[in-house]
Design a protein around this motif. Sequence first.
Motif, PDB file in Angstrom:
ATOM      1  N   THR A  26       0.837  -1.199   0.000  1.00 43.59           N
ATOM      2  CA  THR A  26       0.000   0.000   0.000  1.00 43.59           C
ATOM      3  C   THR A  26       0.874   1.252   0.000  1.00 43.59           C
ATOM      4  OG1 THR A  26      -0.117   0.283   2.397  1.00 43.59           O
ATOM      5  CG2 THR A  26      -1.676  -1.267   1.385  1.00 43.59           C
ATOM      6  N   ASP A  27       0.220   2.410  -0.145  1.00 42.99           N
ATOM      7  CA  ASP A  27       0.982   3.658  -0.173  1.00 42.99           C
ATOM      8  C   ASP A  27       1.575   4.027   1.179  1.00 42.99           C
ATOM      9  OD1 ASP A  27      -1.421   4.317   1.004  1.00 42.99           O
ATOM     10  OD2 ASP A  27      -1.842   6.050  -0.254  1.00 42.99           O
ATOM     11  N   ASP A  28       1.267   3.252   2.226  1.00 42.65           N
ATOM     12  CA  ASP A  28       1.940   3.469   3.512  1.00 42.65           C
ATOM     13  C   ASP A  28       3.447   3.244   3.399  1.00 42.65           C
ATOM     14  OD1 ASP A  28      -0.473   4.008   4.741  1.00 42.65           O
ATOM     15  OD2 ASP A  28      -0.752   1.961   5.485  1.00 42.65           O
ATOM     16  N   ALA A  29       3.864   2.461   2.389  1.00 40.75           N
ATOM     17  CA  ALA A  29       5.290   2.162   2.211  1.00 40.75           C
ATOM     18  C   ALA A  29       6.099   3.391   1.812  1.00 40.75           C
ATOM     19  CB  ALA A  29       5.462   1.077   1.147  1.00 40.75           C
ATOM     20  N   LEU A  30       5.426   4.482   1.445  1.00 39.67           N
ATOM     21  CA  LEU A  30       6.125   5.681   0.976  1.00 39.67           C
ATOM     22  C   LEU A  30       6.721   6.511   2.104  1.00 39.67           C
ATOM     23  CD1 LEU A  30       3.439   6.812  -1.624  1.00 39.67           C
ATOM     24  CD2 LEU A  30       5.600   5.684  -2.141  1.00 39.67           C
ATOM     25  N   GLU A  31       6.464   6.136   3.339  1.00 37.97           N
ATOM     26  CA  GLU A  31       6.854   6.946   4.501  1.00 37.97           C
ATOM     27  C   GLU A  31       8.321   7.369   4.481  1.00 37.97           C
ATOM     28  OE1 GLU A  31       5.026   8.135   6.914  1.00 37.97           O
ATOM     29  OE2 GLU A  31       3.140   7.036   6.843  1.00 37.97           O
ATOM     30  N   ASP A  32       9.202   6.504   3.949  1.00 36.52           N
ATOM     31  CA  ASP A  32      10.643   6.794   3.971  1.00 36.52           C
ATOM     32  C   ASP A  32      11.143   7.405   2.662  1.00 36.52           C
ATOM     33  OD1 ASP A  32      10.927   5.792   6.579  1.00 36.52           O
ATOM     34  OD2 ASP A  32      11.191   3.742   5.833  1.00 36.52           O
ATOM     35  N   PHE A  33      10.215   7.769   1.768  1.00 36.34           N
ATOM     36  CA  PHE A  33      10.578   8.373   0.477  1.00 36.34           C
ATOM     37  C   PHE A  33      11.523   7.479  -0.330  1.00 36.34           C
ATOM     38  CE2 PHE A  33       9.389  11.933   3.182  1.00 36.34           C
ATOM     39  CZ  PHE A  33       8.565  12.682   2.351  1.00 36.34           C
ATOM     40  N   ASP A  34      11.354   6.174  -0.201  1.00 29.10           N
ATOM     41  CA  ASP A  34      12.178   5.223  -0.955  1.00 29.10           C
ATOM     42  C   ASP A  34      11.658   5.172  -2.394  1.00 29.10           C
ATOM     43  OD1 ASP A  34      13.520   3.058  -2.069  1.00 29.10           O
ATOM     44  OD2 ASP A  34      13.288   1.786  -0.299  1.00 29.10           O
ATOM     45  N   THR A  35      12.518   5.527  -3.351  1.00 30.01           N
ATOM     46  CA  THR A  35      12.091   5.623  -4.751  1.00 30.01           C
ATOM     47  C   THR A  35      11.778   4.267  -5.379  1.00 30.01           C
ATOM     48  OG1 THR A  35      14.396   5.594  -5.514  1.00 30.01           O
ATOM     49  CG2 THR A  35      13.385   7.750  -5.132  1.00 30.01           C
TER      50      THR A  35
ATOM     51  N   THR B 291      10.026  -3.624 -15.048  1.00 27.73           N
ATOM     52  CA  THR B 291      10.496  -2.396 -15.702  1.00 27.73           C
ATOM     53  C   THR B 291      11.885  -2.048 -15.192  1.00 27.73           C
ATOM     54  OG1 THR B 291       8.195  -1.615 -15.758  1.00 27.73           O
ATOM     55  CG2 THR B 291       9.922   0.004 -16.257  1.00 27.73           C
ATOM     56  N   PRO B 292      12.942  -2.566 -15.820  1.00 27.00           N
ATOM     57  CA  PRO B 292      14.303  -2.244 -15.365  1.00 27.00           C
ATOM     58  C   PRO B 292      14.678  -0.798 -15.667  1.00 27.00           C
ATOM     59  CG  PRO B 292      14.350  -3.693 -17.303  1.00 27.00           C
ATOM     60  CD  PRO B 292      12.922  -3.506 -16.944  1.00 27.00           C
ATOM     61  N   LEU B 293      15.368  -0.183 -14.712  1.00 19.61           N
ATOM     62  CA  LEU B 293      15.837   1.201 -14.863  1.00 19.61           C
ATOM     63  C   LEU B 293      17.268   1.299 -14.352  1.00 19.61           C
ATOM     64  CD1 LEU B 293      12.698   3.063 -13.457  1.00 19.61           C
ATOM     65  CD2 LEU B 293      13.386   2.969 -15.861  1.00 19.61           C
ATOM     66  N   ASN B 294      18.105   2.074 -15.050  1.00 19.02           N
ATOM     67  CA  ASN B 294      19.470   2.248 -14.569  1.00 19.02           C
ATOM     68  C   ASN B 294      19.480   3.071 -13.280  1.00 19.02           C
ATOM     69  OD1 ASN B 294      18.660   3.394 -17.180  1.00 19.02           O
ATOM     70  ND2 ASN B 294      20.216   4.951 -16.798  1.00 19.02           N
ATOM     71  N   VAL B 295      20.532   2.888 -12.513  1.00 16.36           N
ATOM     72  CA  VAL B 295      20.561   3.330 -11.122  1.00 16.36           C
ATOM     73  C   VAL B 295      20.363   4.829 -10.972  1.00 16.36           C
ATOM     74  CG1 VAL B 295      23.094   3.548 -11.094  1.00 16.36           C
ATOM     75  CG2 VAL B 295      21.840   3.109  -8.956  1.00 16.36           C
TER      76      VAL B 295
ATOM     77  N   HIS C  93      18.212   6.610  -7.918  1.00 15.93           N
ATOM     78  CA  HIS C  93      18.953   7.153  -6.775  1.00 15.93           C
ATOM     79  C   HIS C  93      19.000   8.676  -6.847  1.00 15.93           C
ATOM     80  CE1 HIS C  93      21.196   3.244  -5.432  1.00 15.93           C
ATOM     81  NE2 HIS C  93      19.915   3.064  -5.628  1.00 15.93           N
ATOM     82  N   VAL C  94      17.817   9.270  -6.839  1.00 13.77           N
ATOM     83  CA  VAL C  94      17.658  10.737  -6.854  1.00 13.77           C
ATOM     84  C   VAL C  94      16.503  11.077  -5.921  1.00 13.77           C
ATOM     85  CG1 VAL C  94      18.573  11.087  -9.182  1.00 13.77           C
ATOM     86  CG2 VAL C  94      16.152  10.544  -8.889  1.00 13.77           C
ATOM     87  N   GLU C  95      16.188  12.382  -5.791  1.00 18.93           N
ATOM     88  CA  GLU C  95      15.052  12.782  -4.972  1.00 18.93           C
ATOM     89  C   GLU C  95      13.770  12.121  -5.502  1.00 18.93           C
ATOM     90  OE1 GLU C  95      17.065  14.837  -6.511  1.00 18.93           O
ATOM     91  OE2 GLU C  95      18.192  15.883  -4.930  1.00 18.93           O
ATOM     92  N   PHE C  96      12.842  11.883  -4.607  1.00 14.61           N
ATOM     93  CA  PHE C  96      11.622  11.148  -4.969  1.00 14.61           C
ATOM     94  C   PHE C  96      10.897  11.818  -6.136  1.00 14.61           C
ATOM     95  CE2 PHE C  96       7.481   9.254  -4.706  1.00 14.61           C
ATOM     96  CZ  PHE C  96       7.704   7.981  -4.212  1.00 14.61           C
ATOM     97  N   ASP C  97      10.782  13.138  -6.108  1.00 12.83           N
ATOM     98  CA  ASP C  97      10.081  13.853  -7.183  1.00 12.83           C
ATOM     99  C   ASP C  97      10.709  13.599  -8.545  1.00 12.83           C
ATOM    100  OD1 ASP C  97       8.200  14.917  -5.558  1.00 12.83           O
ATOM    101  OD2 ASP C  97       8.975  16.964  -5.546  1.00 12.83           O
TER     102      ASP C  97
END
Length: 419
Positions: free
Chosen positions: A266-275, A309-313, A317-321
């Motif tokens: 759920t969107d509760d997982a967003l608490e730590d701003f983990d991208t 959906t693979p994405l390069n690092v 590894h940037v700000e969530f936005d």
Amino acid sequence: MNTLLKSVTIVNGNTKNLHLKKRDILIKNGVIDAIETNIEPTGKTKVIDIKNLHVSIGWFDSGVSFGEPGYEERETIENGLLTAAKSGFTDIILNTSSHPTPDSSSDIVYLKNAAKEQLTNLHPLGNLTVKGEGEILAELYDMQNAGAKGFYDFKHPMSNANLLKIALQYAQNFGGLVFSFPLDKSISGKGIVNEGITSTKLGLKGIPALAEELQVARDLFILEYTGGKLFIPTISTANSVKLIADAKKKGLQIFCSVAAHNLLITDDALEDFDTQYKVMPPLRTAADVKALQKGVKNGTIDLVTSDHTPLNVELKHVEFDNADFGSIGLESIFGILNNLLGFEESVLLLTKGRSIFGMEEINLEVGQEANLTLFTTEESFEFSEQHIISSSKNAIAIGEKMKGKVVGTIANNQLVLNN
């Protein structure tokens, strides 16, 4: 190649007399030669004898992205198909997420040729519109003749309702399957997560459930008007499930999928701003997750996809936005589903759906080509980076509890085993 599977539990909905029975299975030159209570190996035969080993027909994923061509640093076709094979999949539908995107018959031929002689079969989609820009229909008929299994502007919603109408009308002439991503951009705006308590608390721009549901409702109205076959990939809200259930009751040819992570997190997982948790469609509420799980169980939702959906690092590894949307998921989908639903229901979900794309269904029977997935069902573990085979490591499932592991796959007279 001769292979003998010793004392395997067969998970096979097509042949009820073998379902959950322990048997030996002998495979000769890629064909199932015998299914017996006991078979002794002869000559040069590879014997696979593993505790709690189960076998089913090969698994199928309707929504996989690689990088090639254009983004090979994310994932090549070769390593992507190896990842799929080691994750239990003998057939995958390839999304139109490359650069350039496949919008002509020659592009489809290129993708199919690049995947030749691999264990896992690659079935490409073609763009619905030229360059996926949503303005001019692509060469749908020519691409289908070249091997495209459907037409999809990957994760780009079709804002032009009339163009979707024309696509559905045109594709009926040759049985084409039209995809429409469920998002109304005029409602979602610059949102990046589910609109709700969590987005407000974290100060992140929200995407309301309405943005998905308006698009689903519009598309279903158009489908009812035109006829044809429509696929809505990766729905994520409770109301979307209800809208599609109502459309199916009307007899419309509507199909849909859900991403495995939207059934679990759920969107509760967003608490730590983990991208890693930034995906599209976004993680929703517990009520949505419950409705999606119910939709899977009652058949309203046709398919569960890894939405790999693979994405390069540097894109994660940037700000969530600023991070890109997407997560890999081939390696974790079975562990997620088995933990949620049990192995019988999980295997049913992972083996269904080929007919939606005009592919032949496969069987686990003597005389049939061996198209098999080998797996265990009992081992519990926590998913970590060591379980990732993909070139990219952007995995939403890291830290999640899993149950059961894929041992390997057999298809196209090849065998791939995990170490």
